[in-house]
Design a protein around this motif. Structure first.
Motif, PDB file in Angstrom:
ATOM      1  N   ASP A   1      -9.133   8.098  -3.556  1.00 25.43           N
ATOM      2  CA  ASP A   1      -8.311   7.697  -2.679  1.00 25.43           C
ATOM      3  C   ASP A   1      -6.597   8.470  -2.472  1.00 25.43           C
TER       4      ASP A   1
ATOM      5  N   GLY B   1      -3.274   3.367  -2.188  1.00 18.61           N
ATOM      6  CA  GLY B   1      -3.365   2.355  -3.323  1.00 18.61           C
ATOM      7  C   GLY B   1      -2.745   1.241  -3.457  1.00 18.61           C
ATOM      8  N   ARG B   2      -3.250  -0.067  -3.727  1.00 15.96           N
ATOM      9  CA  ARG B   2      -2.756  -2.074  -3.468  1.00 15.96           C
ATOM     10  C   ARG B   2      -1.527  -2.134  -5.119  1.00 15.96           C
TER      11      ARG B   2
ATOM     12  N   THR C   1       1.095  -1.092  -0.119  1.00 19.28           N
ATOM     13  CA  THR C   1       0.118   0.128  -0.035  1.00 19.28           C
ATOM     14  C   THR C   1       0.590   0.843   0.065  1.00 19.28           C
TER      15      THR C   1
ATOM     16  N   VAL D   1      -3.661  -4.355  -7.877  1.00 20.14           N
ATOM     17  CA  VAL D   1      -3.863  -5.307  -7.450  1.00 20.14           C
ATOM     18  C   VAL D   1      -5.220  -5.134  -6.513  1.00 20.14           C
ATOM     19  N   GLN D   2      -6.215  -3.869  -6.933  1.00 14.32           N
ATOM     20  CA  GLN D   2      -7.170  -3.770  -6.026  1.00 14.32           C
ATOM     21  C   GLN D   2      -7.866  -2.661  -6.373  1.00 14.32           C
ATOM     22  N   ASN D   3      -8.964  -2.220  -6.808  1.00 17.59           N
ATOM     23  CA  ASN D   3      -9.812  -0.954  -7.481  1.00 17.59           C
ATOM     24  C   ASN D   3      -9.609  -0.113  -6.571  1.00 17.59           C
ATOM     25  N   GLN D   4      -9.314   1.013  -7.450  1.00 19.41           N
ATOM     26  CA  GLN D   4      -9.206   1.785  -5.968  1.00 19.41           C
ATOM     27  C   GLN D   4      -9.931   3.332  -6.728  1.00 19.41           C
TER      28      GLN D   4
ATOM     29  N   ALA E   1      -8.304  -3.162 -11.205  1.00 19.95           N
ATOM     30  CA  ALA E   1      -7.144  -4.013 -10.436  1.00 19.95           C
ATOM     31  C   ALA E   1      -6.734  -5.200 -11.574  1.00 19.95           C
TER      32      ALA E   1
END
Length: 112
Positions: A100, A103-104, A54, A93-96, A65
């Motif tokens: 935000d 983020g990941r 993150t 790797v994740q929807n953001q 993602a």
């Protein structure tokens, strides 16, 4: 094991290009890493060049993602989906959502 093996290479020792906090991203030459310890400018810093982290994210961008390529904005010290003027470092790797601030990302561990 072969006698010429040195180390796995997913954690490297760098010279901090600026003061970095533990968990912060940084660029040294063409290599992006996440600091595993805090370091003053010019001090040694252990950096992880791969894995899922993150990290600070540019606002105003929505990430999807496994679709959005991510780049390091070294001026603002954050990830962005904008390629121009930035260094490719991995993939979301994740929807953001666009609002935000973090983020990941999965780091690719490959020089930019």
């Amino acid at each position: 094991m072969a006698g010429n093996f040195i180390q796995p290479g997913d954690t490297m020792t760098f010279v901090a290009p600026y003061a970095v906090a533990s968990g912060a991203g940084f660029m040294v030459g063409a290599m992006f890493a996440v600091a595993l310890n805090a370091a003053a400018i010019g001090a040694s810093v252990e950096g992880k060049i791969n894995g899922v982290w993150t990290l600070p994210k540019a606002t105003g961008e929505a990430w999807v993602a496994f679709t959005t390529k991510l780049y390091w904005d070294n001026t603002n010290k954050r990830l962005t989906s904008t390629a121009s003027g930035n260094s490719y470092v991995g993939i979301a790797v994740q929807n953001q959502a666009s609002g935000d601030t973090t983020g990941r990302a999965r780091l690719n561990g490959v020089p930019a």
